[in-house]
Design a protein around this motif. Structure first.
Motif, PDB file in Angstrom:
ATOM      1  N   ALA A  11     -39.016  10.133 -15.224  1.00 50.72           N
ATOM      2  CA  ALA A  11     -39.732  10.761 -14.111  1.00 50.72           C
ATOM      3  C   ALA A  11     -39.256  12.188 -13.842  1.00 50.72           C
ATOM      4  CB  ALA A  11     -39.573   9.913 -12.850  1.00 50.72           C
ATOM      5  N   GLY A  12     -38.182  12.581 -14.530  1.00 50.81           N
ATOM      6  CA  GLY A  12     -37.645  13.919 -14.312  1.00 50.81           C
ATOM      7  C   GLY A  12     -36.851  14.048 -13.031  1.00 50.81           C
ATOM      8  N   GLN A  13     -36.489  12.914 -12.435  1.00 42.12           N
ATOM      9  CA  GLN A  13     -35.727  12.899 -11.187  1.00 42.12           C
ATOM     10  C   GLN A  13     -34.604  11.882 -11.302  1.00 42.12           C
ATOM     11  OE1 GLN A  13     -36.288  14.926  -8.477  1.00 42.12           O
ATOM     12  NE2 GLN A  13     -34.384  14.090  -7.648  1.00 42.12           N
ATOM     13  N   PRO A  14     -33.350  12.336 -11.480  1.00 45.55           N
ATOM     14  CA  PRO A  14     -32.240  11.383 -11.633  1.00 45.55           C
ATOM     15  C   PRO A  14     -32.197  10.366 -10.501  1.00 45.55           C
ATOM     16  CG  PRO A  14     -31.502  13.615 -12.058  1.00 45.55           C
ATOM     17  CD  PRO A  14     -32.903  13.726 -11.513  1.00 45.55           C
ATOM     18  N   SER A  15     -31.958   9.121 -10.851  1.00 48.15           N
ATOM     19  CA  SER A  15     -31.942   8.033  -9.872  1.00 48.15           C
ATOM     20  C   SER A  15     -30.637   8.032  -9.079  1.00 48.15           C
ATOM     21  CB  SER A  15     -32.116   6.692 -10.593  1.00 48.15           C
ATOM     22  OG  SER A  15     -31.852   5.623  -9.718  1.00 48.15           O
ATOM     23  N   GLN A  16     -30.756   8.201  -7.777  1.00 44.23           N
ATOM     24  CA  GLN A  16     -29.577   8.175  -6.924  1.00 44.23           C
ATOM     25  C   GLN A  16     -28.979   6.766  -6.875  1.00 44.23           C
ATOM     26  OE1 GLN A  16     -28.096  10.872  -5.439  1.00 44.23           O
ATOM     27  NE2 GLN A  16     -26.455   9.394  -5.025  1.00 44.23           N
ATOM     28  N   GLU A  17     -29.849   5.752  -6.925  1.00 46.10           N
ATOM     29  CA  GLU A  17     -29.353   4.376  -6.908  1.00 46.10           C
ATOM     30  C   GLU A  17     -28.531   4.082  -8.156  1.00 46.10           C
ATOM     31  OE1 GLU A  17     -30.904  -0.256  -6.400  1.00 46.10           O
ATOM     32  OE2 GLU A  17     -32.365   1.362  -6.677  1.00 46.10           O
ATOM     33  N   ALA A  18     -29.015   4.561  -9.313  1.00 48.28           N
ATOM     34  CA  ALA A  18     -28.265   4.362 -10.550  1.00 48.28           C
ATOM     35  C   ALA A  18     -26.910   5.052 -10.471  1.00 48.28           C
ATOM     36  CB  ALA A  18     -29.060   4.896 -11.742  1.00 48.28           C
ATOM     37  N   GLN A  19     -26.915   6.263  -9.966  1.00 52.42           N
ATOM     38  CA  GLN A  19     -25.664   7.009  -9.843  1.00 52.42           C
ATOM     39  C   GLN A  19     -24.679   6.286  -8.929  1.00 52.42           C
ATOM     40  OE1 GLN A  19     -26.237  11.080  -8.567  1.00 52.42           O
ATOM     41  NE2 GLN A  19     -24.461  11.753  -9.740  1.00 52.42           N
ATOM     42  N   THR A  20     -25.191   5.715  -7.848  1.00 49.99           N
ATOM     43  CA  THR A  20     -24.334   4.968  -6.918  1.00 49.99           C
ATOM     44  C   THR A  20     -23.754   3.723  -7.584  1.00 49.99           C
ATOM     45  OG1 THR A  20     -25.634   5.742  -5.022  1.00 49.99           O
ATOM     46  CG2 THR A  20     -24.288   3.765  -4.707  1.00 49.99           C
ATOM     47  N   LEU A  21     -24.588   2.991  -8.351  1.00 47.71           N
ATOM     48  CA  LEU A  21     -24.101   1.804  -9.053  1.00 47.71           C
ATOM     49  C   LEU A  21     -23.000   2.158 -10.049  1.00 47.71           C
ATOM     50  CD1 LEU A  21     -27.455  -0.121  -9.696  1.00 47.71           C
ATOM     51  CD2 LEU A  21     -25.503  -0.981  -8.389  1.00 47.71           C
ATOM     52  N   PHE A  22     -23.252   3.187 -10.847  1.00 44.62           N
ATOM     53  CA  PHE A  22     -22.253   3.608 -11.833  1.00 44.62           C
ATOM     54  C   PHE A  22     -20.945   4.005 -11.153  1.00 44.62           C
ATOM     55  CE2 PHE A  22     -25.978   4.864 -14.709  1.00 44.62           C
ATOM     56  CZ  PHE A  22     -25.800   3.779 -15.537  1.00 44.62           C
ATOM     57  N   SER A  23     -21.048   4.841 -10.135  1.00 48.77           N
ATOM     58  CA  SER A  23     -19.838   5.341  -9.460  1.00 48.77           C
ATOM     59  C   SER A  23     -19.071   4.215  -8.777  1.00 48.77           C
ATOM     60  CB  SER A  23     -20.225   6.411  -8.429  1.00 48.77           C
ATOM     61  OG  SER A  23     -20.843   7.509  -9.056  1.00 48.77           O
ATOM     62  N   THR A  24     -19.806   3.306  -8.138  1.00 52.05           N
ATOM     63  CA  THR A  24     -19.168   2.211  -7.410  1.00 52.05           C
ATOM     64  C   THR A  24     -18.353   1.328  -8.341  1.00 52.05           C
ATOM     65  OG1 THR A  24     -20.903   2.182  -5.728  1.00 52.05           O
ATOM     66  CG2 THR A  24     -19.574   0.183  -5.966  1.00 52.05           C
ATOM     67  N   TYR A  25     -18.976   0.890  -9.431  1.00 54.34           N
ATOM     68  CA  TYR A  25     -18.299  -0.045 -10.312  1.00 54.34           C
ATOM     69  C   TYR A  25     -17.249   0.628 -11.191  1.00 54.34           C
ATOM     70  CZ  TYR A  25     -21.447  -3.701  -8.795  1.00 54.34           C
ATOM     71  OH  TYR A  25     -22.118  -4.615  -8.034  1.00 54.34           O
ATOM     72  N   CYS A  26     -17.390   1.922 -11.423  1.00 58.74           N
ATOM     73  CA  CYS A  26     -16.336   2.636 -12.158  1.00 58.74           C
ATOM     74  C   CYS A  26     -15.110   2.801 -11.259  1.00 58.74           C
ATOM     75  CB  CYS A  26     -16.838   4.002 -12.624  1.00 58.74           C
ATOM     76  SG  CYS A  26     -15.585   4.939 -13.549  1.00 58.74           S
ATOM     77  N   THR A  27     -15.347   3.157 -10.018  1.00 58.70           N
ATOM     78  CA  THR A  27     -14.242   3.389  -9.081  1.00 58.70           C
ATOM     79  C   THR A  27     -13.522   2.091  -8.715  1.00 58.70           C
ATOM     80  OG1 THR A  27     -15.413   5.284  -8.138  1.00 58.70           O
ATOM     81  CG2 THR A  27     -13.628   4.336  -6.832  1.00 58.70           C
ATOM     82  N   SER A  28     -14.299   1.045  -8.466  1.00 55.73           N
ATOM     83  CA  SER A  28     -13.692  -0.202  -7.980  1.00 55.73           C
ATOM     84  C   SER A  28     -13.071  -1.035  -9.097  1.00 55.73           C
ATOM     85  CB  SER A  28     -14.737  -1.039  -7.238  1.00 55.73           C
ATOM     86  OG  SER A  28     -15.792  -1.406  -8.123  1.00 55.73           O
ATOM     87  N   ASP A  29     -13.794  -1.194 -10.228  1.00 58.92           N
ATOM     88  CA  ASP A  29     -13.348  -2.117 -11.278  1.00 58.92           C
ATOM     89  C   ASP A  29     -13.111  -1.462 -12.630  1.00 58.92           C
ATOM     90  OD1 ASP A  29     -13.638  -4.158  -9.416  1.00 58.92           O
ATOM     91  OD2 ASP A  29     -15.699  -4.578 -10.015  1.00 58.92           O
ATOM     92  N   ALA A  30     -13.362  -0.178 -12.735  1.00 56.04           N
ATOM     93  CA  ALA A  30     -13.241   0.531 -14.020  1.00 56.04           C
ATOM     94  C   ALA A  30     -14.078  -0.157 -15.099  1.00 56.04           C
ATOM     95  CB  ALA A  30     -11.783   0.629 -14.453  1.00 56.04           C
ATOM     96  N   ARG A  31     -15.270  -0.630 -14.724  1.00 52.57           N
ATOM     97  CA  ARG A  31     -16.117  -1.280 -15.717  1.00 52.57           C
ATOM     98  C   ARG A  31     -16.540  -0.237 -16.757  1.00 52.57           C
ATOM     99  NH1 ARG A  31     -19.848  -5.679 -12.344  1.00 52.57           N
ATOM    100  NH2 ARG A  31     -18.184  -6.331 -10.895  1.00 52.57           N
TER     101      ARG A  31
END
Length: 593
Positions: free
Chosen positions: A193-213
């Motif tokens: 869509a040419g518009q980065p997904s904020q929800e995707a970014q939040t999911l990635f950041s959350t699980y990287c920060t919390s669990d280092a997935r």
């Protein structure tokens, strides 16, 4: 030749086997404990299986309906536990059987293997059944894989909405696969869509920060831009602290740090990239191949010859830039010699794959017009290495020059099968190719193949060192080391030979003890005879020292003690090498193990 490719791959293999052994430390399947022939259906075909030792009990319990034992067998074959031959296809069969007997986890595992690319999947039926059954049994991971079926329209009607719903539900239940599929789906949708997904970014950041997935840290870095310095800590976190499949994030992290002017970073990056290339990540093959021709390569282990190997591997995986760079290495004389015909064919392949610089070169040099003349003299150098070598073997008698050109080209690129083949030709001679056998050249080539994990070459070197033949130095530790290389790659014969070799110190110790006992007995009998002779001659002579032991007894005891001390040091050093990771096995005869 540096042996970085084998050593770093072997580390990965040993770590995997180490975890498997720890999981079932009480007993592992060993061929010496008996064998049973069986078969298992993996959703595509019946796989013949040899089941050893305690695994025979697991097999019987699995057949009786105990799903846990089916899963146990699946885990054992997935890692090659004990003497079981590692096989994903066999493991999948036991997971499928465990799923059929009611294990939701086995259903999810099978679906992951089938739909994740680890299992050839000409028919979708078993994957559909396992994902659906596992979801019904309550596995949210299986539900996540069911979402993949709907997303792809594989075995079911395509339904993106249904797939997203399954992923959201699974992610809400903290199923890792569900969160991963959802985040990547949202990211791709945003990109389209040419518009980065904020929800995707939040999911990635959350699980990287919390669990280092690993997938989360990789996704967060990609949304940020992997080339940016801020992305490197994310990649490092996922690679070093994450659990699960870290291959992709470690490969990306390695690509970022391999350009650093420090040996530690280069060495680490080479190990990660080698593993990723071996696993089939073409971009990693390209990255480490380019590195091999760079100034930074001096800080690591990758040589120009190995750089050619990695670029060839990338080209065989249809990485256009890898084909181009391998061709350029031949043109610019960065390989052992200029190979213009090979470069031309590689450039043509790179252009067919859509790489603009290669197309510019082929047009400028009128490469297409030279193609016919080249393939008359060469087996097409742009074909995968295995296909080239197969053709070379077929025409070795009818067209030896053409075959020899191909084998020489591939061994220059350090393709292990070519080195093994050419080594054997040097060993025995090959009419119209190697007229005079050359044992020295044969050993060099076979040893090069063995060092990078060629099983037959490793077995050959192992036996040559063990017996000191074919011009190879007698060195039993070296022989055992090579045999272990072959064993690590799943060769049953090598495993059995290595086990026998490991027992040799114990056999030597027993033989030395028997010799010492025999010598002491002979000396005792000699002293007895001499004493009787003195007595009969009415002659007295002191045969004992102040300690009550004869000089010969003390000498024999001292010799035996030196042998015992030597063996003790050997055993202790072996244990230390094992604990420090310098060796992956500890002899059964070693009292410290």
């Amino acid at each position: 030749m540096p042996i970085s490719r084998f050593l770093k791959t072997a580390i990965t293999i040993c770590v995997t086997l180490g975890f498997a052994t720890a999981a079932h430390a009480e007993k592992v399947p060993l061929a010496r404990d008996g064998v049973m022939n069986s078969a298992v259906y993996n959703g595509q075909q019946n796989m013949p299986v040899k089941v050893y030792g305690v695994a025979r009990k697991w097999e019987r319990n699995c057949i009786k309906g105990k799903a846990k034992e089916c899963v146990r067998l699946g885990d054992a074959f997935a890692t090659g536990l004990g003497d079981l031959k590692q096989s994903t296809r066999v493991a999948a069969g036991y997971y499928l059987k465990g799923c059929d007997k009611g294990s939701s986890a086995a259903c999810a595992t099978y679906a992951g293997l089938a739909l994740g690319g680890s299992l050839p999947l000409p028919k979708p039926d078993a994957a559909v059944t396992s994902a659906t059954r596992g979801c019904q049994l309550g596995s949210q991971s299986a539900c996540a894989w069911q979402g993949v079926l709907y997303h792809r329209g594989y075995g079911v009607a395509k339904d993106a909405g249904r797939a997203e719903q399954l992923w959201r539900t699974a992610c809400s239940a903290n199923a890792d696969d569900g969160c991963r599929f959802l985040a990547n789906y949202l990211k791709e949708s945003g990109n389209r869509a040419g518009q980065p997904s904020q929800e995707a970014q939040t999911l990635f950041s959350t699980y990287c920060t919390s669990d280092a997935r690993p997938w989360a840290c990789l996704g967060a870095a990609q949304m940020l831009g992997v080339e940016r310095p801020q992305a490197v800590p994310l990649l490092q976190r996922g690679c070093e602290q994450g659990k699960g499949d870290r291959l992709a994030v470690c490969a990306e992290y390695a690509a970022r740090i391999i350009t650093r002017r420090e040996a530690k970073s280069v060495d680490l990056a080479e190990g990660f990239l080698n593993s990723a290339c071996t696993a089939g990540l073409a971009q990693s093959c390209y990255t480490i191949g380019r590195h091999g021709f760079s100034a930074n390569a001096k800080l690591g282990d990758v040589t120009p010859g190995e750089a050619g190997f990695y670029l060839r591997r990338g080209c065989d995986l249809d990485h256009a830039a890898a084909c181009h760079d391998l061709a350029d290495a031949y043109i610019s004389n960065r390989m052992r010699q200029v190979r213009y015909p090979a470069a031309t064919m590689l450039m043509l392949k790179s252009c067919r794959l859509g790489y603009a610089p290669a197309c510019q070169w082929t047009k400028k040099n009128q490469a297409q017009g030279e193609r016919t003349a080249i393939v008359q003299r060469w087996i097409d150098p742009s074909l995968p290495a295995a296909a080239q070598l197969e053709q070379a073997v077929k025409i070795a008698d009818s067209n030896p020059q053409k075959a020899a050109r191909t084998v020489d080209l591939l061994q220059e690129e350090q393709y292990d099968e070519a080195q093994w083949l050419l080594g054997n030709w040097f060993l025995t001679g090959k009419r119209r190719i190697i007229d005079t056998p050359n044992q020295r050249n044969a050993v060099i080539l076979i040893e090069n193949a063995a060092k990078v994990g060629h099983v037959e070459a490793a077995k050959w070197m192992g036996m040559a060192h063990w017996y000191g033949r074919n011009g190879v130095a007698f060195d039993r530790q070296m022989g055992l080391g090579y045999m272990r290389i072959a064993a690590r790659f799943g060769d049953l014969e090598a495993t059995q030979i290595a086990q026998s070799m490991e027992l040799q110190p114990e056999r030597d110790r027993i033989a030395a003890r028997n010799r010492a006992v025999a010598q002491a007995e002979a000396e005792r009998q000699q002293r007895s005879w001499f004493t009787k002779w003195l007595e009969s001659a009415s002659y007295s002579y002191p045969t004992r020292t102040r300690t009550g032991r004869s000089a010969s007894e003390r000498a024999a005891a001292a010799s035996w003690q030196r042998h015992q001390n030597s063996m003790d040091r050997l055993h202790f050093n072996q244990r230390m090498n094992y604990l420090s990771g310098r060796t992956s096995a500890c002899n059964r005869s070693n009292p410290y193990c």
